[in-house]
Design a protein around this motif. Structure first.
Motif, PDB file in Angstrom:
ATOM      1  N   ALA A  48      81.997   9.122  17.675  1.00  0.00           N
ATOM      2  CA  ALA A  48      81.871   8.018  16.715  1.00  0.00           C
ATOM      3  C   ALA A  48      80.830   8.295  15.633  1.00  0.00           C
ATOM      4  O   ALA A  48      80.722   7.526  14.677  1.00  0.00           O
ATOM      5  CB  ALA A  48      81.502   6.736  17.460  1.00  0.00           C
ATOM      6  N   ALA A  49      80.076   9.373  15.763  1.00  0.00           N
ATOM      7  CA  ALA A  49      78.961   9.643  14.846  1.00  0.00           C
ATOM      8  C   ALA A  49      79.438  10.133  13.489  1.00  0.00           C
ATOM      9  O   ALA A  49      80.449  10.814  13.369  1.00  0.00           O
ATOM     10  CB  ALA A  49      78.029  10.678  15.467  1.00  0.00           C
ATOM     11  N   LYS A  99      72.062  14.749  13.605  1.00  0.00           N
ATOM     12  CA  LYS A  99      71.080  14.697  14.688  1.00  0.00           C
ATOM     13  C   LYS A  99      71.699  15.187  16.006  1.00  0.00           C
ATOM     14  O   LYS A  99      71.080  15.957  16.744  1.00  0.00           O
ATOM     15  CB  LYS A  99      70.559  13.271  14.850  1.00  0.00           C
ATOM     16  CG  LYS A  99      69.535  13.107  15.932  1.00  0.00           C
ATOM     17  CD  LYS A  99      69.062  11.665  16.029  1.00  0.00           C
ATOM     18  CE  LYS A  99      68.147  11.478  17.224  1.00  0.00           C
ATOM     19  NZ  LYS A  99      67.784  10.078  17.420  1.00  0.00           N
ATOM     20  N   LEU A 100      72.910  14.752  16.302  1.00  0.00           N
ATOM     21  CA  LEU A 100      73.582  15.165  17.533  1.00  0.00           C
ATOM     22  C   LEU A 100      73.943  16.653  17.498  1.00  0.00           C
ATOM     23  O   LEU A 100      73.845  17.347  18.514  1.00  0.00           O
ATOM     24  CB  LEU A 100      74.822  14.314  17.783  1.00  0.00           C
ATOM     25  CG  LEU A 100      74.551  12.852  18.120  1.00  0.00           C
ATOM     26  CD1 LEU A 100      75.862  12.072  18.219  1.00  0.00           C
ATOM     27  CD2 LEU A 100      73.759  12.718  19.407  1.00  0.00           C
ATOM     28  N   GLU A 130      85.186  16.470  19.806  1.00  0.00           N
ATOM     29  CA  GLU A 130      86.012  16.985  18.711  1.00  0.00           C
ATOM     30  C   GLU A 130      85.316  16.763  17.367  1.00  0.00           C
ATOM     31  O   GLU A 130      85.392  17.592  16.475  1.00  0.00           O
ATOM     32  CB  GLU A 130      87.390  16.297  18.710  1.00  0.00           C
ATOM     33  CG  GLU A 130      88.244  16.594  19.927  1.00  0.00           C
ATOM     34  CD  GLU A 130      88.810  17.994  19.933  1.00  0.00           C
ATOM     35  OE1 GLU A 130      88.891  18.628  18.863  1.00  0.00           O
ATOM     36  OE2 GLU A 130      89.161  18.465  21.034  1.00  0.00           O
ATOM     37  N   ASN A 131      84.636  15.642  17.235  1.00  0.00           N
ATOM     38  CA  ASN A 131      83.962  15.285  15.981  1.00  0.00           C
ATOM     39  C   ASN A 131      82.832  16.259  15.633  1.00  0.00           C
ATOM     40  O   ASN A 131      82.602  16.543  14.469  1.00  0.00           O
ATOM     41  CB  ASN A 131      83.409  13.859  16.069  1.00  0.00           C
ATOM     42  CG  ASN A 131      82.877  13.349  14.759  1.00  0.00           C
ATOM     43  OD1 ASN A 131      83.427  13.636  13.696  1.00  0.00           O
ATOM     44  ND2 ASN A 131      81.806  12.583  14.817  1.00  0.00           N
ATOM     45  N   LEU A 132      82.146  16.781  16.655  1.00  0.00           N
ATOM     46  CA  LEU A 132      81.054  17.729  16.421  1.00  0.00           C
ATOM     47  C   LEU A 132      81.545  19.170  16.376  1.00  0.00           C
ATOM     48  O   LEU A 132      80.794  20.062  16.015  1.00  0.00           O
ATOM     49  CB  LEU A 132      79.984  17.606  17.515  1.00  0.00           C
ATOM     50  CG  LEU A 132      79.278  16.264  17.660  1.00  0.00           C
ATOM     51  CD1 LEU A 132      78.205  16.351  18.744  1.00  0.00           C
ATOM     52  CD2 LEU A 132      78.681  15.802  16.350  1.00  0.00           C
ATOM     53  N   GLY A 133      82.782  19.376  16.745  1.00  0.00           N
ATOM     54  CA  GLY A 133      83.324  20.726  16.829  1.00  0.00           C
ATOM     55  C   GLY A 133      83.248  21.196  18.260  1.00  0.00           C
ATOM     56  O   GLY A 133      82.211  21.682  18.700  1.00  0.00           O
TER      57      GLY A 133
END
Length: 107
Positions: A82-83, A90-91, A40-43
């Motif tokens: 958590a990033a 980077k991820l 979810e954090n990266l989309g």
């Protein structure tokens, strides 16, 4: 009859080569990509094709490889959720670059 047997043997060899085309390393990388794509954090992305790829390829893998893939998937998801900042960038670059083929369902 001889031609039929030769054709059957050649087809069997071709089918075996096609299955052997995805190494355990590729399978594990695809599992990591699945974790990144589900974050979810990266989309979150659509993982339907990647899920099918992992399911199809996983059926012929040893239990240890499937277990490692599951662990990599969960670890990547946790890492991605958590990033922030540079780590998140980077991820995202990894997900949108090296993982793009896997996410699209390719090998």
């Amino acid at each position: 009859m001889k031609a039929l047997i030769i054709t059957a043997v050649a087809f069997g060899a071709f089918a075996g080569a096609a299955q052997a085309g995805v190494s355990n390393l590729d399978y594990l990388q695809a599992a990591r990509c699945r974790g990144l794509a589900a974050s979810e954090n990266l989309g979150k992305l659509d993982t339907t094709a990647l899920d099918a790829f992992l399911r199809d390829e996983g059926s012929a893998r040893e239990l240890a490889v499937r277990t490692s893939a599951s662990n990599k998937m969960q670890a990547a998801l946790k890492e991605a959720n958590a990033a922030d900042g540079e780590k998140k960038a980077k991820l995202l670059a990894q997900r949108d670059g090296a993982c793009a083929t896997y996410i699209a369902g390719g090998k």
